[in-house]
Scaffold this motif. Structure first.
Motif, PDB file in Angstrom:
ATOM      1  N   ALA A   1      44.119  31.539  52.897  1.00 20.12           N
ATOM      2  CA  ALA A   1      44.516  30.752  54.064  1.00 20.12           C
ATOM      3  C   ALA A   1      44.763  31.616  55.303  1.00 20.12           C
ATOM      4  N   LYS A   2      45.019  32.900  55.131  1.00 18.04           N
ATOM      5  CA  LYS A   2      45.252  33.816  56.254  1.00 18.04           C
ATOM      6  C   LYS A   2      43.986  34.582  56.645  1.00 18.04           C
ATOM      7  N   GLY A   3      42.887  34.265  55.968  1.00 23.89           N
ATOM      8  CA  GLY A   3      41.626  34.916  56.277  1.00 23.89           C
ATOM      9  C   GLY A   3      41.432  36.249  55.582  1.00 23.89           C
ATOM     10  N   ALA A   4      42.321  36.597  54.658  1.00 23.50           N
ATOM     11  CA  ALA A   4      42.221  37.870  53.947  1.00 23.50           C
ATOM     12  C   ALA A   4      41.265  37.750  52.766  1.00 23.50           C
ATOM     13  N   THR A   5      40.483  38.795  52.559  1.00 23.87           N
ATOM     14  CA  THR A   5      39.568  38.866  51.424  1.00 23.87           C
ATOM     15  C   THR A   5      40.243  39.608  50.274  1.00 23.87           C
ATOM     16  N   ALA A   6      39.568  39.619  49.139  1.00 23.60           N
ATOM     17  CA  ALA A   6      40.055  40.388  47.994  1.00 23.60           C
ATOM     18  C   ALA A   6      40.175  41.860  48.369  1.00 23.60           C
ATOM     19  N   LEU A   7      39.226  42.387  49.147  1.00 22.97           N
ATOM     20  CA  LEU A   7      39.274  43.797  49.533  1.00 22.97           C
ATOM     21  C   LEU A   7      40.504  44.107  50.379  1.00 22.97           C
ATOM     22  N   SER A   8      40.941  43.170  51.199  1.00 18.23           N
ATOM     23  CA  SER A   8      42.158  43.390  51.984  1.00 18.23           C
ATOM     24  C   SER A   8      43.361  43.607  51.074  1.00 18.23           C
TER      25      SER A   8
ATOM     26  N   ILE B   1      40.558  36.685  44.317  1.00 18.36           N
ATOM     27  CA  ILE B   1      41.611  37.284  45.139  1.00 18.36           C
ATOM     28  C   ILE B   1      42.840  37.567  44.290  1.00 18.36           C
ATOM     29  N   VAL B   2      43.226  36.622  43.460  1.00 14.76           N
ATOM     30  CA  VAL B   2      44.418  36.785  42.625  1.00 14.76           C
ATOM     31  C   VAL B   2      44.205  37.860  41.554  1.00 14.76           C
TER      32      VAL B   2
ATOM     33  N   ALA C   1      31.043  43.073  49.053  1.00 14.53           N
ATOM     34  CA  ALA C   1      32.193  42.853  49.937  1.00 14.53           C
ATOM     35  C   ALA C   1      31.947  43.584  51.254  1.00 14.53           C
ATOM     36  N   LYS C   2      32.305  42.945  52.347  1.00 16.48           N
ATOM     37  CA  LYS C   2      32.173  43.559  53.675  1.00 16.48           C
ATOM     38  C   LYS C   2      33.368  44.468  53.896  1.00 16.48           C
ATOM     39  N   VAL C   3      33.095  45.742  54.151  1.00 17.68           N
ATOM     40  CA  VAL C   3      34.162  46.735  54.256  1.00 17.68           C
ATOM     41  C   VAL C   3      35.071  46.468  55.461  1.00 17.68           C
ATOM     42  N   ASP C   4      34.558  45.842  56.518  1.00 22.53           N
ATOM     43  CA  ASP C   4      35.350  45.605  57.728  1.00 22.53           C
ATOM     44  C   ASP C   4      35.708  44.145  57.970  1.00 22.53           C
ATOM     45  N   HIS C   5      35.711  43.327  56.948  1.00 24.57           N
ATOM     46  CA  HIS C   5      35.999  41.898  57.135  1.00 24.57           C
ATOM     47  C   HIS C   5      37.436  41.725  57.643  1.00 24.57           C
ATOM     48  N   PRO C   6      37.621  41.189  58.859  1.00 30.69           N
ATOM     49  CA  PRO C   6      38.978  41.016  59.386  1.00 30.69           C
ATOM     50  C   PRO C   6      39.616  39.708  58.919  1.00 30.69           C
ATOM     51  N   ASN C   7      40.940  39.710  58.833  1.00 29.00           N
ATOM     52  CA  ASN C   7      41.640  38.450  58.558  1.00 29.00           C
ATOM     53  C   ASN C   7      41.809  37.701  59.887  1.00 29.00           C
ATOM     54  N   HIS C   8      42.556  36.604  59.876  1.00 33.01           N
ATOM     55  CA  HIS C   8      42.705  35.793  61.087  1.00 33.01           C
ATOM     56  C   HIS C   8      43.402  36.548  62.218  1.00 33.01           C
ATOM     57  N   ALA C   9      44.170  37.586  61.888  1.00 30.73           N
ATOM     58  CA  ALA C   9      44.842  38.405  62.904  1.00 30.73           C
ATOM     59  C   ALA C   9      43.994  39.607  63.312  1.00 30.73           C
ATOM     60  N   GLY C  10      42.761  39.662  62.799  1.00 28.32           N
ATOM     61  CA  GLY C  10      41.858  40.740  63.150  1.00 28.32           C
ATOM     62  C   GLY C  10      42.071  42.020  62.371  1.00 28.32           C
ATOM     63  N   ARG C  11      42.907  41.986  61.344  1.00 28.75           N
ATOM     64  CA  ARG C  11      43.190  43.197  60.563  1.00 28.75           C
ATOM     65  C   ARG C  11      42.160  43.368  59.457  1.00 28.75           C
ATOM     66  N   THR C  12      41.639  44.585  59.367  1.00 27.42           N
ATOM     67  CA  THR C  12      40.621  44.931  58.379  1.00 27.42           C
ATOM     68  C   THR C  12      41.267  45.580  57.156  1.00 27.42           C
ATOM     69  N   PRO C  13      40.528  45.685  56.062  1.00 31.43           N
ATOM     70  CA  PRO C  13      41.057  46.395  54.893  1.00 31.43           C
ATOM     71  C   PRO C  13      41.541  47.815  55.233  1.00 31.43           C
TER      72      PRO C  13
ATOM     73  N   CYS D   1      37.008  28.301  43.352  1.00 33.14           N
ATOM     74  CA  CYS D   1      37.971  27.248  43.636  1.00 33.14           C
ATOM     75  C   CYS D   1      39.215  27.881  44.273  1.00 33.14           C
ATOM     76  N   THR D   2      39.992  27.083  44.985  1.00 37.05           N
ATOM     77  CA  THR D   2      41.193  27.601  45.644  1.00 37.05           C
ATOM     78  C   THR D   2      42.408  26.770  45.292  1.00 37.05           C
ATOM     79  N   ASN D   3      43.571  27.441  45.346  1.00 33.81           N
ATOM     80  CA  ASN D   3      44.815  26.708  45.165  1.00 33.81           C
ATOM     81  C   ASN D   3      45.345  26.294  46.539  1.00 33.81           C
ATOM     82  N   ASN D   4      46.563  25.761  46.582  1.00 36.47           N
ATOM     83  CA  ASN D   4      47.094  25.244  47.841  1.00 36.47           C
ATOM     84  C   ASN D   4      47.389  26.335  48.875  1.00 36.47           C
ATOM     85  N   GLN D   5      47.373  27.604  48.473  1.00 37.25           N
ATOM     86  CA  GLN D   5      47.551  28.707  49.420  1.00 37.25           C
ATOM     87  C   GLN D   5      46.209  29.326  49.810  1.00 37.25           C
TER      88      GLN D   5
END
Length: 168
Positions: A77-84, A51-52, A103-115, A41-45
Motif C-alpha cells: 500500500a505504500k508502494g514498497a517492493t519486496a526488494l525495499s 513481500i511478506v 526486480a527493479k533495483v531502483d523501484h521507488p515507493n510512493h515517497a520516492g525512496r529506493t531500495p 494476492c494481497t491482504n488489507n495492507q
C-alpha cells in the motif's frame, strides 16, 4: 448427525496463505498455489505473499513464489517492493534472488525512496554496496529532494561512493 462444515471468507483464506508465506511453510504455500490461489494476492495492507516471505527472510518460500509467477516488482500500500524490505533488513541472498527474477533495483515507493535509500537509512552498508554493484543509482531523489548519496553523507557513509582502487 452430520459433521459441521467449515467455511472461510476469501479474506480469511488470503490471510492464511500470507501467514504461511510469512512463516516459511513452503509445503503449505505450494498447496495454496496448487489449489489456485493467485501468487500475487494481497491482504488489507497491500502485502503480497512474496513481500511478506522476503521481509521475514524465507528464502525457499520466496523462491517458490517467484518460480510460480509472483511479481518481483509487486508493491504494498505504500508502494514498497519486496526488494525495499529486503534492503532495509539487509538480506543479501534474498536481494540476489529478487534481482535474478527481474526486480527493479531502483523501484521507488510512493515517497520516492529506493531500495538503496532504505539500505543506507538503516545502516546496511553491505546491502548498499550490493545494490550499487547491481546498478542502483545513488543520485535519484525522493519526495524530499534527497538522494541516497545525500543520505549516506548525512550518516557518515560517504565512503560507499568512493571509487574502489584496482587490485594490483
Amino acid at each position: 448427525m452430520s459433521q459441521p462444515t467449515m467455511s472461510f471468507t476469501p479474506e480469511q483464506i488470503t490471510t492464511l496463505f500470507i501467514d504461511a508465506a510469512r512463516n516459511g511453510e513452503t509445503d503449505l504455500v505450494t498447496q495454496f498455489l496448487d489449489a489456485g490461489m493467485p501468487a500475487d494476492c494481497t491482504n488489507n495492507q497491500g502485502y503480497t505473499p512474496l513481500i511478506v516471505a522476503t521481509y521475514n527472510e524465507q528464502l525457499d518460500t520466496a523462491r517458490l513464489l517467484l518460480e510460480r509467477g509472483a511479481d518481483p516488482n509487486g508493491v504494498d500500500a505504500k508502494g514498497a517492493t519486496a526488494l525495499s524490505g529486503v534492503a532495509f533488513k539487509g538480506f543479501e541472498p534474498i536481494a540476489r534472488l529478487l534481482l535474478e527474477h527481474g526486480a527493479k533495483v531502483d523501484h521507488p515507493n510512493h515517497a520516492g525512496r529506493t531500495p538503496l535509500m532504505f539500505a543506507i537509512m538503516f545502516g546496511r552498508q553491505a546491502m548498499a554496496r550490493f545494490l550499487l554493484d547491481h546498478g542502483a543509482n545513488p543520485d535519484l531523489r525522493d519526495a524530499e529532494g534527497l538522494s541516497a548519496r545525500d543520505l549516506a553523507h548525512r550518516q557518515g557513509l560517504g565512503s560507499l561512493f568512493e571509487a574502489k582502487a584496482p587490485n594490483p
